[in-house]
Design an enzyme around this catalytic site. Sequence first.
Site, PDB file in Angstrom:
ATOM      1  N   TRP A 130       0.804  -1.222   0.000  1.00 17.27           N
ATOM      2  CA  TRP A 130       0.000   0.000   0.000  1.00 17.27           C
ATOM      3  C   TRP A 130       0.838   1.274   0.000  1.00 17.27           C
ATOM      4  O   TRP A 130       0.325   2.355  -0.254  1.00 17.27           O
ATOM      5  CB  TRP A 130      -0.887   0.026   1.264  1.00 17.27           C
ATOM      6  CG  TRP A 130      -0.105  -0.310   2.504  1.00 17.27           C
ATOM      7  CD1 TRP A 130       0.003  -1.523   3.102  1.00 17.27           C
ATOM      8  CD2 TRP A 130       0.752   0.576   3.252  1.00 17.27           C
ATOM      9  NE1 TRP A 130       0.865  -1.457   4.172  1.00 17.27           N
ATOM     10  CE2 TRP A 130       1.328  -0.183   4.295  1.00 17.27           C
ATOM     11  CE3 TRP A 130       1.066   1.932   3.156  1.00 17.27           C
ATOM     12  CZ2 TRP A 130       2.206   0.371   5.227  1.00 17.27           C
ATOM     13  CZ3 TRP A 130       1.953   2.484   4.081  1.00 17.27           C
ATOM     14  CH2 TRP A 130       2.506   1.706   5.097  1.00 17.27           C
ATOM     15  N   ASN A 131       2.140   1.206   0.314  1.00 18.30           N
ATOM     16  CA  ASN A 131       2.880   2.431   0.627  1.00 18.30           C
ATOM     17  C   ASN A 131       3.157   3.306  -0.596  1.00 18.30           C
ATOM     18  O   ASN A 131       3.264   4.527  -0.474  1.00 18.30           O
ATOM     19  CB  ASN A 131       4.178   2.110   1.374  1.00 18.30           C
ATOM     20  CG  ASN A 131       5.068   1.135   0.641  1.00 18.30           C
ATOM     21  OD1 ASN A 131       4.586   0.236  -0.049  1.00 18.30           O
ATOM     22  ND2 ASN A 131       6.363   1.295   0.790  1.00 18.30           N
ATOM     23  N   LYS A 154      -2.841  -8.613  -7.057  1.00 19.48           N
ATOM     24  CA  LYS A 154      -3.418  -8.738  -5.708  1.00 19.48           C
ATOM     25  C   LYS A 154      -2.869  -7.551  -4.918  1.00 19.48           C
ATOM     26  O   LYS A 154      -1.728  -7.555  -4.473  1.00 19.48           O
ATOM     27  CB  LYS A 154      -3.006 -10.056  -5.065  1.00 19.48           C
ATOM     28  CG  LYS A 154      -3.330 -10.157  -3.564  1.00 19.48           C
ATOM     29  CD  LYS A 154      -4.815 -10.143  -3.307  1.00 19.48           C
ATOM     30  CE  LYS A 154      -5.125 -10.426  -1.831  1.00 19.48           C
ATOM     31  NZ  LYS A 154      -4.789  -9.267  -0.959  1.00 19.48           N
ATOM     32  N   HIS A 155      -3.698  -6.505  -4.789  1.00 19.21           N
ATOM     33  CA  HIS A 155      -3.236  -5.297  -4.122  1.00 19.21           C
ATOM     34  C   HIS A 155      -3.574  -5.345  -2.634  1.00 19.21           C
ATOM     35  O   HIS A 155      -4.386  -6.160  -2.183  1.00 19.21           O
ATOM     36  CB  HIS A 155      -3.880  -4.064  -4.759  1.00 19.21           C
ATOM     37  CG  HIS A 155      -2.982  -2.860  -4.781  1.00 19.21           C
ATOM     38  ND1 HIS A 155      -1.929  -2.702  -3.909  1.00 19.21           N
ATOM     39  CD2 HIS A 155      -2.979  -1.739  -5.559  1.00 19.21           C
ATOM     40  CE1 HIS A 155      -1.317  -1.559  -4.157  1.00 19.21           C
ATOM     41  NE2 HIS A 155      -1.925  -0.953  -5.155  1.00 19.21           N
ATOM     42  N   ALA A 156      -2.934  -4.460  -1.871  1.00 17.55           N
ATOM     43  CA  ALA A 156      -3.203  -4.359  -0.432  1.00 17.55           C
ATOM     44  C   ALA A 156      -4.668  -3.990  -0.211  1.00 17.55           C
ATOM     45  O   ALA A 156      -5.260  -3.209  -0.977  1.00 17.55           O
ATOM     46  CB  ALA A 156      -2.287  -3.322   0.195  1.00 17.55           C
ATOM     47  N   SER A 157      -5.233  -4.505   0.861  1.00 20.76           N
ATOM     48  CA  SER A 157      -6.671  -4.361   1.087  1.00 20.76           C
ATOM     49  C   SER A 157      -7.092  -2.947   1.475  1.00 20.76           C
ATOM     50  O   SER A 157      -8.283  -2.632   1.424  1.00 20.76           O
ATOM     51  CB  SER A 157      -7.129  -5.343   2.169  1.00 20.76           C
ATOM     52  OG  SER A 157      -6.465  -5.079   3.394  1.00 20.76           O
ATOM     53  N   GLY A 206       6.742  -6.851  -0.371  1.00 25.49           N
ATOM     54  CA  GLY A 206       6.070  -6.929   0.923  1.00 25.49           C
ATOM     55  C   GLY A 206       7.040  -7.273   2.031  1.00 25.49           C
ATOM     56  O   GLY A 206       8.250  -7.056   1.924  1.00 25.49           O
ATOM     57  N   SER A 207       6.516  -7.844   3.086  1.00 27.66           N
ATOM     58  CA  SER A 207       7.311  -8.140   4.273  1.00 27.66           C
ATOM     59  C   SER A 207       8.140  -9.405   4.073  1.00 27.66           C
ATOM     60  O   SER A 207       7.861 -10.232   3.192  1.00 27.66           O
ATOM     61  CB  SER A 207       6.394  -8.315   5.484  1.00 27.66           C
ATOM     62  OG  SER A 207       5.633  -9.515   5.347  1.00 27.66           O
ATOM     63  N   GLU A 228      10.797  -8.630  -3.406  1.00 21.99           N
ATOM     64  CA  GLU A 228      11.379  -7.389  -2.872  1.00 21.99           C
ATOM     65  C   GLU A 228      10.781  -7.210  -1.488  1.00 21.99           C
ATOM     66  O   GLU A 228       9.613  -6.875  -1.340  1.00 21.99           O
ATOM     67  CB  GLU A 228      11.050  -6.209  -3.791  1.00 21.99           C
ATOM     68  CG  GLU A 228      11.881  -4.974  -3.502  1.00 21.99           C
ATOM     69  CD  GLU A 228      11.186  -4.005  -2.573  1.00 21.99           C
ATOM     70  OE1 GLU A 228      11.490  -4.050  -1.356  1.00 21.99           O
ATOM     71  OE2 GLU A 228      10.355  -3.218  -3.039  1.00 21.99           O
ATOM     72  N   CYS A 262      10.413   0.940   1.821  1.00 20.81           N
ATOM     73  CA  CYS A 262      11.383  -0.136   2.041  1.00 20.81           C
ATOM     74  C   CYS A 262      12.808   0.369   1.862  1.00 20.81           C
ATOM     75  O   CYS A 262      13.737  -0.158   2.482  1.00 20.81           O
ATOM     76  CB  CYS A 262      11.098  -1.305   1.103  1.00 20.81           C
ATOM     77  SG  CYS A 262      10.966  -0.840  -0.630  1.00 20.81           S
TER      78      CYS A 262
END
Length: 454
Positions: A130-131, A154-157, A206-207, A228, A262
């Site tokens: 999302w950032n 598949k994007h952040a909710s 992501g994480s 990444e 990140c």
Amino acid sequence: MDFTSINPTTGEMIKRYASWTDSELEQALRLTADASPAWQSTRIADRCERLEKVAAALRNRSDSYAAQITLEMGKPIREARAEIEKCAWVCEFFAKNAESFLQDEPVETDASRSYVAFQPLGTVMGIMPWNFPFWQVFRFAVPVLAAGNCALLKHASNVPQCAEAIEEVFLESGVPPGVFQWLRISHAQSEKVIEDKRVHAISLTGSELAGRRIAALAGKSLKKTVLELGGSDPFVVLADADLELAATTAVTARFQNCGQSCIAAKRFILAESIADEFLALLKSKVDALAIGDPAREETQIGPMARSDLRDGVHRAVIESVRQGAVILSGSEPIEGPGYFYRPSILDRVQPGMPAYEEELFGPVAVVLRASDEKEALEIANRHRYGLGASVWTRDRARGEDFARRLQCGAAFVNGMVKSDPRMPFGGVKDSGYGRELSIYGLREFTNIKSVWIG
């Protein structure tokens, strides 16, 4: 699982989207599978023409798209407009260069003719955060599409309206239905997509935890992945650095997007002889940052994207202080509506403290001190992450030598770490593997095929 758009400046819900049923997901996967052969056989020049149209559409609606980013995740409006411009740039870069990057490469062998061809894999699933709700998607999708693959997002909710807008701009620019799709699906459904035979590769930003999970799932199906993941980028200031330049750049490098990047500078490793002088400069600049409504032009620090993210950052700060870290600025939530956190500097941080071990995804600068250049390099490399890094010195040759010894995917001398379509982007160690952008990113999701003709 619903996709909920919440304004982080006020905490108010804006819009909610229901997740797809399994039958709706199957319909989407079938649409992409049907569209893939025609897109693969489309001339590269024609694919690139669509990307040029996407770039034009982004610029024509820059204010609208930027406002959407600001509304959904709190990015200051000036930064949001810059994000849209960067998306247009990546479209234009690959529109200009994809054809030459994908040219067959002749190789001299014992054949009458032999070469390496770069052919699309099929369909790539992108799991995006999302950032940077537009840029991360375009960084993944544009080279994927230019290479002749289809892209499933598949994007952040928490940024569904951004996801919807991105899908619309591709369709309106002539990218055929099914070639790029936003999937409104749950985590469980995402795993089914990863395993589906109609999907050929996965790209995740992501994480670290998510990366390990996705890599394991994709590995079971023998599918290519590019990951990444997290970063704890060192910002190394040597004794001979231009301290004013370094401190000015440090503010942007750490606090843009409220520190939610990140590749933000997260660990400030300072030569002991200049540490106090540098920190005095840095503190004066950090304390002067304009905090407030991100929709206002003068705002430099908006809210964090979610309340749970703010709570997590604050817990790490408080525990680090309990273990001996020293607060120089901020280090507290701001009372009132929205998810604001005061820009912060923590000095005397040591290994074992949460502020050292964790990736603080918020507006907190972590300071470590080094007795000399050798120790500074050891501290910089003594971390599980290896995404980006920067070093500051008036001696460019010294800086280049230091940069080459940094364990990271991108090393900058006298400049802040940033992504650039012309340069490969990615990390080493627990920051992931594979590359995005540049010729290397374009070829990541191709079949690098040897052709030998006797």
